[in-house]
Design a protein around this motif. Structure first.
Motif, PDB file in Angstrom:
ATOM      1  N   ASP A 295     -17.444 -18.566  -4.365  1.00  0.00           N
ATOM      2  CA  ASP A 295     -16.236 -19.206  -4.089  1.00  0.00           C
ATOM      3  C   ASP A 295     -15.108 -18.238  -3.232  1.00  0.00           C
ATOM      4  N   GLY A 296     -15.591 -17.644  -2.524  1.00  0.00           N
ATOM      5  CA  GLY A 296     -14.715 -16.939  -1.409  1.00  0.00           C
ATOM      6  C   GLY A 296     -13.899 -15.749  -2.093  1.00  0.00           C
ATOM      7  N   LYS A 297     -14.647 -14.986  -3.041  1.00  0.00           N
ATOM      8  CA  LYS A 297     -14.129 -13.807  -3.643  1.00  0.00           C
ATOM      9  C   LYS A 297     -15.440 -13.044  -4.038  1.00  0.00           C
ATOM     10  N   LEU A 298     -15.454 -11.973  -3.559  1.00  0.00           N
ATOM     11  CA  LEU A 298     -16.489 -10.695  -4.014  1.00  0.00           C
ATOM     12  C   LEU A 298     -15.864  -9.511  -4.250  1.00  0.00           C
ATOM     13  N   TYR A 299     -16.136  -9.042  -5.521  1.00  0.00           N
ATOM     14  CA  TYR A 299     -15.855  -7.606  -6.016  1.00  0.00           C
ATOM     15  C   TYR A 299     -16.752  -6.706  -5.795  1.00  0.00           C
ATOM     16  N   LEU A 300     -16.525  -5.531  -5.297  1.00  0.00           N
ATOM     17  CA  LEU A 300     -17.361  -4.566  -5.205  1.00  0.00           C
ATOM     18  C   LEU A 300     -16.923  -3.284  -5.724  1.00  0.00           C
ATOM     19  N   GLU A 301     -17.651  -2.786  -6.596  1.00  0.00           N
ATOM     20  CA  GLU A 301     -17.442  -1.570  -7.490  1.00  0.00           C
ATOM     21  C   GLU A 301     -17.957  -0.486  -6.824  1.00  0.00           C
ATOM     22  N   PHE A 302     -17.427   0.481  -6.114  1.00  0.00           N
ATOM     23  CA  PHE A 302     -17.928   1.504  -5.248  1.00  0.00           C
ATOM     24  C   PHE A 302     -18.020   2.861  -5.946  1.00  0.00           C
ATOM     25  N   GLU A 303     -19.148   3.315  -6.055  1.00  0.00           N
ATOM     26  CA  GLU A 303     -19.372   4.613  -6.493  1.00  0.00           C
ATOM     27  C   GLU A 303     -19.364   5.597  -5.596  1.00  0.00           C
ATOM     28  N   GLY A 304     -19.498   6.929  -5.919  1.00  0.00           N
ATOM     29  CA  GLY A 304     -19.789   8.146  -5.144  1.00  0.00           C
ATOM     30  C   GLY A 304     -18.735   8.619  -4.046  1.00  0.00           C
ATOM     31  N   ARG A 305     -19.114   9.506  -3.347  1.00  0.00           N
ATOM     32  CA  ARG A 305     -18.120  10.031  -2.451  1.00  0.00           C
ATOM     33  C   ARG A 305     -17.841   8.931  -1.112  1.00  0.00           C
ATOM     34  N   MET A 306     -16.643   8.390  -0.793  1.00  0.00           N
ATOM     35  CA  MET A 306     -16.455   7.421   0.185  1.00  0.00           C
ATOM     36  C   MET A 306     -16.582   8.221   1.542  1.00  0.00           C
ATOM     37  N   ALA A 307     -16.127   9.433   1.703  1.00  0.00           N
ATOM     38  CA  ALA A 307     -16.003  10.000   3.102  1.00  0.00           C
ATOM     39  C   ALA A 307     -16.693  11.162   3.029  1.00  0.00           C
ATOM     40  N   HIS A 308     -16.961  11.947   4.001  1.00  0.00           N
ATOM     41  CA  HIS A 308     -17.533  13.235   4.017  1.00  0.00           C
ATOM     42  C   HIS A 308     -18.552  13.519   3.095  1.00  0.00           C
TER      43      HIS A 308
ATOM     44  N   PRO B 267     -31.492  12.973   7.017  1.00  0.00           N
ATOM     45  CA  PRO B 267     -31.252  13.457   8.268  1.00  0.00           C
ATOM     46  C   PRO B 267     -30.625  12.594   9.387  1.00  0.00           C
ATOM     47  N   GLY B 268     -29.615  12.405   9.942  1.00  0.00           N
ATOM     48  CA  GLY B 268     -29.131  12.033  11.007  1.00  0.00           C
ATOM     49  C   GLY B 268     -28.041  10.741  10.156  1.00  0.00           C
ATOM     50  N   TYR B 269     -27.838  10.962   9.055  1.00  0.00           N
ATOM     51  CA  TYR B 269     -26.674   9.938   8.448  1.00  0.00           C
ATOM     52  C   TYR B 269     -25.556  10.475   8.639  1.00  0.00           C
ATOM     53  N   ASP B 270     -24.645   9.725   9.132  1.00  0.00           N
ATOM     54  CA  ASP B 270     -23.318   9.903   9.243  1.00  0.00           C
ATOM     55  C   ASP B 270     -22.646  10.007   7.915  1.00  0.00           C
ATOM     56  N   PRO B 271     -21.878  11.265   7.655  1.00  0.00           N
ATOM     57  CA  PRO B 271     -21.221  11.485   6.199  1.00  0.00           C
ATOM     58  C   PRO B 271     -19.953  10.503   6.045  1.00  0.00           C
ATOM     59  N   ASN B 272     -19.715   9.749   7.103  1.00  0.00           N
ATOM     60  CA  ASN B 272     -18.385   9.013   6.921  1.00  0.00           C
ATOM     61  C   ASN B 272     -19.065   7.434   7.226  1.00  0.00           C
ATOM     62  N   ALA B 273     -20.375   7.144   6.876  1.00  0.00           N
ATOM     63  CA  ALA B 273     -20.878   5.767   7.214  1.00  0.00           C
ATOM     64  C   ALA B 273     -20.129   4.835   6.385  1.00  0.00           C
ATOM     65  N   LYS B 274     -20.023   5.085   5.073  1.00  0.00           N
ATOM     66  CA  LYS B 274     -19.549   4.060   4.220  1.00  0.00           C
ATOM     67  C   LYS B 274     -17.999   3.503   4.568  1.00  0.00           C
ATOM     68  N   VAL B 275     -17.198   4.757   5.181  1.00  0.00           N
ATOM     69  CA  VAL B 275     -15.831   4.230   5.506  1.00  0.00           C
ATOM     70  C   VAL B 275     -15.608   3.380   6.670  1.00  0.00           C
ATOM     71  N   THR B 276     -16.761   3.354   7.499  1.00  0.00           N
ATOM     72  CA  THR B 276     -17.011   2.546   8.636  1.00  0.00           C
ATOM     73  C   THR B 276     -17.517   1.375   8.270  1.00  0.00           C
ATOM     74  N   VAL B 277     -18.255   1.253   7.514  1.00  0.00           N
ATOM     75  CA  VAL B 277     -18.609  -0.251   7.060  1.00  0.00           C
ATOM     76  C   VAL B 277     -17.295  -0.915   6.549  1.00  0.00           C
ATOM     77  N   LEU B 278     -16.473  -0.198   5.594  1.00  0.00           N
ATOM     78  CA  LEU B 278     -15.347  -0.801   5.085  1.00  0.00           C
ATOM     79  C   LEU B 278     -14.192  -1.120   6.094  1.00  0.00           C
ATOM     80  N   GLN B 279     -14.159  -0.255   7.188  1.00  0.00           N
ATOM     81  CA  GLN B 279     -13.324  -0.605   8.218  1.00  0.00           C
ATOM     82  C   GLN B 279     -13.639  -1.632   9.172  1.00  0.00           C
ATOM     83  N   GLN B 280     -15.087  -1.858   9.342  1.00  0.00           N
ATOM     84  CA  GLN B 280     -15.382  -3.177   9.926  1.00  0.00           C
ATOM     85  C   GLN B 280     -15.095  -4.595   9.027  1.00  0.00           C
TER      86      GLN B 280
END
Length: 203
Positions: free
Chosen positions: A27-40, A49-62
């Motif tokens: 019903d229009g509400k989602l809780y995301l419990e985030f673990e681990g390092r967000m950036a870097h 190999p090839g993974y952007d260390p800041n990929a999680k942050v980019t997802v959230l910024q989108q």
């Protein structure tokens, strides 16, 4: 020519789509419990190999227009400053760790206007942090420890358990719940909000 094994563009699209898909199931509400390092995230970059260390942050910024951040911290860890420092590489006071985390999320363009202090029973360090954050314009919620948690479900899932927690105001549909240090209370914060939503008839 070397072909990288990890496709960041595909990852970003898949993660963003999946989060929005999950949101649409409720019903229009989602809780995301985030673990681990967000950036870097150097570990993930080494493993993939090839993974952007800041990929999680980019997802959230989108998702920034749909998302807000709750930062959880354990009041007992604040009182035992070395515990919070050691779990976060040390070198800073516990209060500074939290203040820098709030500013860090904001610098990424994300709404991190609320901090949840768990296991609160009036500790001086927690009160000082609360007062400092409120002067800076952040919302602060304090949640007491629940006797018998997590095994005494009759108490926990009821008016003398999660029912004693304050209602945390969330204006955006996606709520990212993250924590600082060990036993920050992310999980019980998520569950307590689900409990209150259930009482209010929100699925």
């Amino acid at each position: 020519m070397t072909t990288l094994a990890f496709d960041n563009a595909r990852y970003l699209q898949a993660q963003t789509d999946r989060i929005r898909e999950r949101l649409g199931q409720f019903d229009g509400k989602l809780y995301l419990e985030f673990e681990g390092r967000m950036a870097h995230d150097g570990h993930a970059a080494r493993v993939l190999p090839g993974y952007d260390p800041n990929a999680k942050v980019t997802v959230l910024q989108q998702l920034r227009d749909e998302l807000q951040v709750l930062i959880c911290v354990n009041a007992r860890a604040l009182a035992q400053e070395s515990q919070l420092q050691s779990s976060l590489d040390g070198g800073r006071t516990a209060e500074l760790v939290v203040l820098q985390a709030v500013e860090g999320w904001k610098s990424l363009g994300l709404d991190a206007s609320a901090v949840v202090i768990n296991r609160f029973d009036g500790q001086r360090e927690a009160r000082n942090l609360r007062d400092r954050l409120e002067v800076l314009g952040a919302r602060v919620y304090t949640q007491p420890e629940i006797p018998g948690f997590p095994t005494d479900l009759d108490r926990v899932v009821g008016p003398t358990g999660w029912g004693r927690f304050p209602r945390i105001a969330t204006e955006r549909p996606i709520v990212l719940v993250t924590g600082l240090g060990l036993e920050s209370g992310k999980h019980t914060t998520c569950l307590s909000m689900l409990y209150r939503d259930r009482l209010a008839g929100t699925r």
